[in-house]
Scaffold this motif. Structure first.
Motif, PDB file in Angstrom:
ATOM      1  N   ARG A  12       0.705  -1.075   0.020  1.00 49.33           N
ATOM      2  CA  ARG A  12       0.189  -0.025  -0.044  1.00 49.33           C
ATOM      3  C   ARG A  12       0.952   1.258   0.024  1.00 49.33           C
ATOM      4  NH1 ARG A  12      -4.422   0.686   4.398  1.00 49.33           N
ATOM      5  NH2 ARG A  12      -2.404   1.207   6.036  1.00 49.33           N
ATOM      6  N   GLU A  13       2.099   1.246   0.939  1.00 47.22           N
ATOM      7  CA  GLU A  13       2.834   2.418   0.831  1.00 47.22           C
ATOM      8  C   GLU A  13       3.443   2.433  -0.519  1.00 47.22           C
ATOM      9  OE1 GLU A  13       6.103   4.272   3.918  1.00 47.22           O
ATOM     10  OE2 GLU A  13       5.833   2.134   3.993  1.00 47.22           O
ATOM     11  N   LEU A  14       3.729   1.463  -1.123  1.00 47.59           N
ATOM     12  CA  LEU A  14       4.507   1.554  -2.646  1.00 47.59           C
ATOM     13  C   LEU A  14       3.421   2.242  -3.420  1.00 47.59           C
ATOM     14  CD1 LEU A  14       6.777   0.889  -4.463  1.00 47.59           C
ATOM     15  CD2 LEU A  14       5.583  -1.427  -4.817  1.00 47.59           C
ATOM     16  N   TRP A  15       2.128   1.836  -3.455  1.00 43.00           N
ATOM     17  CA  TRP A  15       1.141   2.185  -4.289  1.00 43.00           C
ATOM     18  C   TRP A  15       1.022   3.858  -4.065  1.00 43.00           C
ATOM     19  CZ3 TRP A  15      -4.747   3.205  -3.457  1.00 43.00           C
ATOM     20  CH2 TRP A  15      -5.111   3.223  -4.794  1.00 43.00           C
ATOM     21  N   THR A  16       1.108   4.202  -2.887  1.00 41.85           N
ATOM     22  CA  THR A  16       0.713   5.552  -2.427  1.00 41.85           C
ATOM     23  C   THR A  16       2.117   6.427  -2.941  1.00 41.85           C
ATOM     24  OG1 THR A  16      -0.006   5.091  -0.432  1.00 41.85           O
ATOM     25  CG2 THR A  16       0.511   7.354  -0.432  1.00 41.85           C
ATOM     26  N   ILE A  17       3.192   5.797  -2.863  1.00 40.54           N
ATOM     27  CA  ILE A  17       4.306   6.676  -3.505  1.00 40.54           C
ATOM     28  C   ILE A  17       4.227   6.712  -5.277  1.00 40.54           C
ATOM     29  CG2 ILE A  17       7.081   6.300  -3.956  1.00 40.54           C
ATOM     30  CD1 ILE A  17       6.917   5.011  -1.109  1.00 40.54           C
TER      31      ILE A  17
END
Length: 1745
Positions: A12-17
């Protein structure tokens, strides 16, 4: 503090980035992230491995993870069937990102079975979300890797190229695994796998399938599919029945239908895309079909034929079959035509066109628009080719009309893709979809709908608008349908061609109205003829726009007949087209005026019929919304007459009337809402209405139109907002849409700029909204929207098919909640202050049980991860509430406080978190420092050192926000991506708040932190960009905060206790010449603002803040220069000159408000520096010139704002003149300066006159003088530091400097200063107002009166007429002459008696300077004020206050000057002269008595005159005389104070006495003359003293006698000798209380008194001896007494002289040097003292003869 940053990011953090929603925004950072996680994207869902024993072993061996977490990780692994190591990592990620408790609560949860089960299920949800996010990342890359407009296109493209190799095969196998997967059971996955969990698992399974197919589809949109792949996909999709034959289809419930459909749509699209129809079409056109990949794959074609013959049982097969028919037909037209025909028929029976439009709508609603538009491109190719290849008739099975309309629907759906409309217009008209357009034109205008539907879809940008407009403007066919052949046509034999015989109007409209005219001779082709009727296409050129106008007119005609429905169906497409055209290109709207102007009438007619056509009405209102965006006034005034909008039947006057909706009508719209829309559950008109009102509000109409909108807005606030969520709805998502639109409207109203003139009592739109939201149920509705809570939003988002869409229900809900935050924030901000708490504020802050109060809900939005703006706005609202609401946020949070704090700090610490959230969190904490003590303690999390209770030392706890703040200000971190300047600024703002609020515990921890002061002061050592190109204004604020913190630290902490590191920092600051740097920078900032003022400066608040902080530092440095290392005079001079230049720049430019603010700040600083750095100012170069320039500039700008600044500049000038004088230097500015100052004085004086008159007319009673002194009331103009008063003082200083008077004389001639000042003084004296002004004016005149020219000018201006009579109103004379009229106040404070004393001095000075020219005026003055003068001379006996003695001193000073003119006085005022002489003699007696008996005087002072003692450090009770001074605590101090007071009174008495004797000397015969001149007329001089030699008594009945004079000499002698004694106890000797100069002056005064006394004594004695009326016996007695007394005195006197005594400079104390007979003692030489003795001895000898 929290876990260290995860080594592996969650998906999810990767997606946000990758979305660009994090702090990592640079392309290089994105590329690094993609490189790090490339493998995970490549593996897809295979990244998550199944459990294995080796992995379990590794978990057990891992020492870094706590045992409870390992155990729980194994339970996760069992439930999810996930690798053990990954399970533990998943748990860690979950705890870092989504866990909503503290670390301590986690231990409890893991031990408790029920709580740990709940946690397990939450981790499962988190796991599902992680898998989805992983796929979303890949989808995002495929969406944008070829989009030139995307900022990260290159990075995405590189990654896709790396993934490309076997991405599809992997994802295809994952898809197969998913649809074949067995559902988990409790046997395999543990007893938590309940039915509900299985259902959730299956829902997740479908979602993943849908996402995988989407990825594959997008992949093949860019890359070619080989025939063998197509075959394998076809087999796979057939096997799973295009999503309908899932292994677990028994688990499908209704809520999953849309997902299953989506899987079917995507499966179908993948196969169509795989056949590459676009390329096929191209090959066919260029006649090179062998290039297509399928031309070389006959085996595949055969197998596909066999496969596809079995298709046809589900709608998803339609497009695949159709595409295959095309492929086979194009590549091998000769073979197997029966197969093709069968497959084609199957496709048509499946309703392929209807299916296509359903599919495209389904894909477009939710999810990534890219997928939808790619699908449209794919289908566009298919449709174009189909229509080109096959006749339209052959594509129709079930009746012409329906299939045709399905085809058109499908075409419209396809053409709505952004770029396709342009592609369409560039094609040849007879190709592809152009043929559909042709056929639609063929039936126009018999059927209006199809053509207009297509054209509406073909509008995408301005160029297409022109194409559509021209297309419709030049129509060449007019198709009509006839039941029977009309009479006025003739036809050919075969009935294929008709010809008109007569011209014909095409619409049955009245004459004079727009109409279409078909001339005679027009030919018409009969398309269909026969018994059913005729379809004729006339070859007639006309403009469709005229036709549309006629159609609208027709509808207006038939509106109340049965035809209305049919006509509405014709007009609605017209309105939709118009709406689309003007919203795409506004410039065409003029051409459409005939249509748009009829919309108002249409609206009026349609809304008033019994069953109004709601869809047409909605279309009308939509058109008007677009028009209103450009011409709100016109739309509003026309709408006003339609009766559609709500209106007020009576004028609106007050808020209660508005809120009660009294006299308001709901209009046609209101009735429509209640009667039709709510029962039906369809809200087209409501949505259009809300948009229209919002557009009108945003259009910034004038205030009158806005008032007209009040009923509309009130309808929304009263009838819609509180209840809209209870209405009936047919379609999901409309409710959220309406809520969002209502809040958008309110938001727009609250953001209107308030009208200047609109401050009346009548409500405005804004005040109505604020009142309504604060006090009615509308506010509660907004509170309910905010109370939706983070969990509900997450659920709605999770239920969406794909969370990329910007228009999904989740996004609309988030938008609505954000608007609710913003609206509430604005209502609280704009609400007028009141004592009563409004219902809204109550609802926001009430404590609910079970943690359901709103504060908790708001705080929990911090857990929301999808849209960073949502938590940010929630915190912003919390910040506002924490500031204004009287409640403790900490108490509201209750048990959630610690978890919420942890969540706040986790987001604040995260390196990838969106910066604006971090800034908002810090701003919230900054506000909390001041207003929320409990909350800030929680966040500071300080722990007592050693755990002792009483210990004063603190340490930072693990969860303290100070860790982050210290990290943010760390100089090594500056400039890193996660610490941008705005965040640095917010951290410093927080620290400043701690210092300002004196949070000592936190400050004590921070102070001693290593490198704290070094890091803090780093910004001050940087070099800023010049002000003209500052890009980051927050850097200015950063520096300002640092300066303020340092200032506060230096101010509050004793210099000895300052941290050494701070001292070192200040030393470094000084050594690095940073004082000069900042001084220069601040100066350049001020100059920049001054230059920029035309454009206005964007960063003004920051500039102002920096200048204010710098000012604070400089002011501090005047008192703490040693600590601040600002000691060098050269540096100070540089800083001073910079301030002066800055002030000059700001105040000499054309004034703008910002300049004035800065100028005022600089002027204050300038004034303080001038006062504090006198030595620096004294050495400065010419300061007067710039100051004079500033003053002139400031004086010309006559705004109210300037009052204070003028005063400051004038004060500065006065100070500089006092310090520097004119410096012997440049005097050239003096005339100009004098002129401007005098102009000001004149103007201010005139203004004062008006002001005072106005006050008097208002009936202000004149207060008595005491209340006047206590400053009880003074009009605005007259202040001690007012411009008027200060200007007078400056004029006085300038006149004093200009000694020879050449300049001011010429200025006074030009400017009538004195007359205007004197008029103002006169009116002030009469009304007893303007005390300070009067004093200042008199001081100015006193200064002038010292030179002959000045005195002449003052006298010539009529000073005596001004002062003489009005001065009477300043004091009251009491009949008994008692002493209450003499103030006992101290003489320093300004008071009216002081004014009287000044007038006395002025008279004295004028008389002294002008002599005979002024004598008549002086006698007038004495005559008018004789009573007060006599009273004053008497009063010394009863009141010994310094004020009273001062007045007596001034009075005798004046009389002394007047006594030189005895003859004139005798002539004009003989009685007064006699009275004065008598009173003076008595005064002489009083003074002598009081000086003689010190104890008596002391007693008087204590008993009557407590005020005479300076109030020392003693309580008043100790002033009672009976308190023995030795016992009194602090007795010696008190005694000294009393002695000082006594000495002051003695000096005053002595001055009065000396002047009195000097006057008496004028009233007694000249010694030489009386001794030598035998023929002298004695009657000319009266006897002043009686013949008696008793010591003076303190009794008015005892007349002054010779004894009085002798006593006076004795007293003087004894005082002289007392001063010379050194042996007295130090505490009481005069010498110890006065300085040597004072003692010297006292001695001279005593000598002067003695000399005059001898003179008067001898003169009076001789007069008695010569007086024939005195008996010889008395004369004899006189001789005896005098000889004995004087002999004694002489011996003491000569003894005294032998010891050495001061000379008596007669002018030493007295300001007078009047001509009087040369006394023998007035020589200055030491031997010259003897003549006094000789003179007295001579007299003694004379007497003894």
């Amino acid at each position: 503090m929290a876990e260290s940053e995860m080594s592996v990011r969650s998906s999810r953090e990767l997606w946000t980035i990758l979305l660009g929603r994090s702090a990592l925004r640079e392309p290089a950072q994105i590329e690094a992230e993609l490189d790090r996680h490339w493998d995970r994207l490549h593996q897809g869902l295979n990244y998550y491995k199944p459990p294995s024993s080796s992995s379990a072993g590794k978990v057990k061996e891992n020492k870094d993870v706590a045992q409870p977490l390992k155990d729980f990780g194994l339970r996760i692994s069992k439930l999810l069937g996930l690798d053990e190591q990954q399970s533990v990592h998943l748990l860690q990620c979950y705890l870092q990102e989504d866990y909503r408790g503290t670390r301590d609560s986690l231990k409890v949860v893991l031990k408790d079975e029920r709580q740990s089960q709940a946690l397990l299920l939450k981790v499962a949800d988190y796991y599902y979300e992680e898998r989805m996010c992983l796929l979303r990342c890949v989808l995002l890359l495929l969406t944008y890797f070829q989009d030139e407009r995307h900022p990260y296109r290159a990075e995405y493209s590189n990654c896709v190229n790396k993934l490309e190799k076997d991405l599809v095969s992997r994802y295809q196998s994952q898809f197969e695994n998913l649809f074949k997967a067995e559902a988990p059971t409790w046997e395999t996955h543990g007893n938590l796998m309940t039915e509900r969990q299985v259902s959730l698992w299956f829902l997740q399974c479908l979602r993943e399938q849908s996402l995988l197919l989407e990825i594959i589809f997008l992949y093949y949109a860019y890359f070619e599919m080989s025939p063998s792949d197509l075959l394998s996909f076809t087999k796979m999709f057939k096997e799973e029945g295009f999503g309908l034959r899932q292994t677990n289809r028994h688990l499908v419930d209704k809520s999953m239908d849309s997902l299953v459909d989506r899987i079917g749509y995507l499966s179908s699209l993948i196969l169509v895309e795989g056949m590459d129809i676009d390329f096929l079409h191209k090959c066919a056109l260029e006649d090179c079909t062998e290039q297509h990949q399928f031309s070389n794959a006959p085996e595949v074609i055969k197998e596909m034929d066999q496969l596809l013959l079995t298709f046809g049982d589900i709608p998803h097969h339609g497009p695949v079959l159709l595409a295959w028919v095309l492929l086979r037909h194009t590549l091998r037209p000769d073979e197997s035509s029966p197969v093709i025909r069968r497959i084609g028929n199957t496709a048509l029976q499946l309703g392929v066109f209807k299916y296509i439009s359903t599919m495209l709508k389904g894909l477009g609603v939710s999810g990534n628009n890219c997928t939808a538009s790619t699908a449209k491109m794919c289908i566009y190719g298919l449709l174009s080719f189909v229509i080109t290849s096959f006749e339209e008739e052959s594509l129709q099975t079930d009746g012409v009309a329906t299939q045709c309309s399905h085809l058109i629907d499908a075409a419209c759906e396809v053409l709505s893709a952004p770029s396709l409309a342009e592609v369409f217009w560039e094609m040849k008209p007879n190709m592809g979809l152009g043929m559909i357009l042709d056929s639609a034109v063929g039936m126009f205008p018999h059927k209006i709908g199809p053509l207009l539907q297509l054209l509406t879809a073909l509008l995408s940008n301005k160029s297409t608008v022109t194409k559509v407009y021209n297309f419709l403007d030049k129509m060449s066919f007019f198709t009509q349908v006839y039941k029977h052949k009309p009479n006025d046509v003739i036809s050919k034999d075969d009935e294929t061609l008709w010809k008109r015989q007569t011209p014909k109007l095409l619409y049955p409209l009245g004459s004079g109205q727009t109409n279409l005219w078909m001339p005679q001779g027009v030919l018409g082709q009969v398309m269909i003829g026969g018994d059913q009727g005729y379809v004729v296409r006339w070859e007639h050129s006309y403009s469709s726009w005229t036709l549309f106008t006629c159609e609208v007119e027709m509808l207006l005609h038939v509106v109340s007949t049965a035809d209305v429905i049919a006509h509405c169906a014709r007009v609605k497409p017209i309105l939709d087209l118009v709406h689309k055209i003007i919203s795409t290109d506004w410039t065409v709207s003029d051409c459409l005026l005939p249509l748009t102007s009829r919309i108002y009438m249409l609206l009026q007619r349609l809304t008033s019929v019994i069953n109004p056509p709601v869809d047409v009405i909605a279309s009308c209102v939509n058109c008007l919304s677009v028009l209103a965006a450009r011409m709100p006034g016109k739309v509003w005034s026309s709408m006003h007459h339609t009766g559609f909008l709500p209106f007020a039947s009576s004028p609106l006057t007050s808020m209660p009337q508005c809120i009660s909706a009294e006299g308001m009508k709901a209009g046609n719209y209101g009735n429509l809402l209640v009667q039709i829309e709510q029962p039906r559950g369809e809200y087209g008109v409501t949505i259009a209405f809300l948009r229209l009102i919002t557009t009108l509000v945003k259009g910034q109409l004038g205030s009158t139109q806005n008032k007209g909108l009040i009923p509309c807005v009130l309808l929304v606030l009263k009838e819609m907002l509180p209840t809209y969520h209870k209405w009936r709805y047919n379609t999901y998502g409309v409710r959220e849409r309406i809520g969002c639109l209502i809040l958008e409207l309110i938001h727009a109203i609250l953001n209107l700029s308030p009208e200047g003139e609109d401050q009346g009592s009548t409500p405005t739109l804004q005040s109505l909204c604020i009142y309504s939201l604060a006090n009615t149920e509308a506010g509660q509705a907004v509170v309910n929207i905010m109370g939706v809570g983070v969990d509900t939003i997450d659920m709605v988002l999770a239920a969406q098919p794909s969370s990329c869409g910007s228009e999904g229900p989740g996004q609309i809900l988030i938008q609505t909640v954000k608007l609710a935050f913003s609206v509430t924030n604005n209502v609280i901000r704009l609400k007028p202050p009141s004592d009563v708490v409004s219902p809204l504020e109550q609802a926001l802050t009430q404590h609910g049980g079970h943690g359901n109060n709103l504060i908790v809900v708001l705080a929990k939005y911090i857990y929301h991860k999808h849209d960073p703006a949502l938590p940010r706005l929630a915190i912003q609202l919390l910040k506002r509430l924490a500031t204004v609401a009287p409640m403790s946020v900490y108490a509201c949070l209750g048990s959630d406080a610690a978890p919420i704090r942890d969540a706040f700090l986790t987001r604040l610490q995260s390196k990838t978190e969106d910066m604006r959230i971090k800034v908002m969190i810090l701003e919230f904490l900054t506000v909390a420092v001041e207003t929320q003590p409990g909350l800030i303690e929680l966040f500071l999390n300080l722990e007592v050192k050693d755990g002792k209770e009483g210990s004063k030392e603190f340490l930072l706890g693990e969860w303290s926000c100070l860790h982050v703040v210290l990290e943010l200000i760390d100089s090594k971190q500056q400039g890193k991506y996660w610490c941008p300047p705005l965040l640095h600024r917010a951290a410093l703002a927080f620290l400043l708040a701690l210092w300002q609020d004196r949070r000592d515990s936190a400050i004590s921890v921070l102070r001693t932190k290593e490198r704290f002061w070094e890091n803090l002061t780093t910004p001050l050592f940087g070099t800023l960009t010049p002000p003209s190109d500052t890009t980051e204004p927050c850097v200015l604020e950063t520096c300002a905060f640092v300066m303020k913190i340092i200032g506060l630290e230096i101010y509050y902490v004793v210099s000895g206790s300052l941290e050494q590191s701070l001292k070192d920092g200040l030393q470094k600051f000084s050594n690095a010449r940073r004082y000069e740097y900042w001084s220069q920078y601040v100066k350049s900032l001020v100059c920049h603002v001054a230059e920029m003022e035309e454009e206005g400066i964007s960063s003004f608040p920051e500039t102002q803040m920096l200048i204010s902080a710098w000012r604070m530092l400089l002011i501090l440095s005047t008192t703490h220069s040693d600590v601040m290392q600002l000691t060098e005079d050269s540096t100070k001079l540089k800083l001073f000159m910079d301030v002066l230049d800055g002030a000059k720049a700001a105040l000499t430019t054309p004034m703008s408000v910002s300049c004035l603010r800065l100028g005022s700040m600089m002027a204050t600083l300038l004034l303080i520096l001038i006062k504090q750095w006198k030595s620096v100012v004294a050495t400065a170069p010419d300061i007067l010139s710039p100051l004079s320039l500033i003053l002139e500039s400031v004086l010309q700008a006559d705004q109210q704002m300037m009052e204070r600044t003028k005063a400051k500049i004038i004060s500065a000038l006065i100070s500089v003149l006092q310090i520097q004088g004119l410096n012997g230097g440049d005097i050239s500015h003096l005339p100009q300066l004098l002129l401007s100052v005098c102009e000001t004085v004149k103007d201010e004086a005139l203004a004062l006159i008006d002001n005072t008159r106005h006050m008097s007319q208002m009936g202000d009673t004149v207060e008595d003088e005491d209340s006047m002194e206590t400053d009880s009331f003074r009009p605005q103009k007259d202040q001690r530091d007012g411009v008027c008063v200060l200007a007078l003082h400056l004029a006085k200083e300038l006149c004093r400097t200009d000694e020879d008077g050449e300049h001011w004389v010429s200025v006074m001639r030009k400017v009538p200063v004195l007359p205007s000042v004197l008029s103002a003084v006169e009116i002030s004296l009469r009304s007893k107002h303007n005390l300070y002004f009067t004093e200042a004016a008199l001081h100015l005149m006193l200064t002038l009166a010292r030179t002959p020219q000045g005195a002449a000018a003052v006298a010539g201006a009529g000073v005596i007429q001004t002062i003489c009579l009005p001065l009477l109103s300043v004091y009251e004379v009491t009949s008994n002459g008692a002493s209450q009229s003499f103030s006992r106040k101290s003489q320093d404070s300004a008071c009216w008696p002081g004014v009287y004393r000044l007038c006395m001095s002025l008279m004295e000075s004028l008389l002294k300077t002008l002599r005979y020219n002024f004598i008549n005026d002086a006698l007038d003055f004495v005559g008018v004020h004789q009573e007060r003068i006599l009273q004053c001379l008497n009063a010394v006996r009863t009141v010994q206050s310094l004020a009273c003695l001062d007045e007596a001193d001034h009075t005798v000073g004046f009389l002394l000057q007047l006594s030189s003119f005895c003859k004139e006085w005798q002539f004009h005022l003989p009685k007064l002269l006699r009275d004065v002489q008598v009173n003076l003699c008595y005064l002489c007696q009083t003074c002598t008595y009081l000086l003689h008996s010190k104890k008596m005087l002391h007693h008087y002072l204590q008993a009557k005159n407590g005020e005479a003692l300076p109030p020392g450090p003693l309580p008043r009770t100790q002033r009672a005389p009976q308190t023995p001074s030795k016992e009194a605590p602090g007795g010696s101090e008190r005694e000294e104070a009393e002695q000082k007071a006594l000495l002051a009174v003695q000096c005053s008495l002595l001055k009065i006495l000396s002047k009195t004797l000097a006057i008496l000397q004028h009233f007694t015969p000249d010694c030489c003359q009386i001794l030598l001149d035998q023929s002298m007329d004695l009657a000319e001089y009266r006897t002043l003293f009686v013949l008696s030699f008793t010591t003076p008594a303190f009794d008015p009945d005892v007349a002054p006698s010779f004894g009085t004079l002798l006593a006076t000499i004795n007293v003087a002698l004894s005082m002289l000798s007392e001063m010379e004694k050194k042996k007295e106890p130090v505490s009481l000797s005069i010498a110890s209380l006065a300085s040597s100069e004072e003692i010297q002056a006292l001695k001279s005064l005593l000598m002067f008194t003695m000399e005059n006394c001898f003179y008067v004594l001898i003169s009076q004695a001789v007069r008695c001896l010569k007086d024939p009326s005195i008996l010889p016996r008395d004369k004899q007695r006189l001789k005896q007494e005098l000889s004995s007394e004087l002999s004694t005195l002489l011996s003491s006197l000569s003894r005294h002289f032998r010891r050495g005594s001061p000379s008596s400079p007669a002018s030493g104390i007295l300001p007078s040097t009047q001509s009087k007979p040369p006394t023998p003692g007035s020589k200055a030489s030491h031997e010259g003292q003897e003549p006094l003795i000789q003179f007295v001895q001579a007299f003694v000898r004379l007497v003894q003869r």
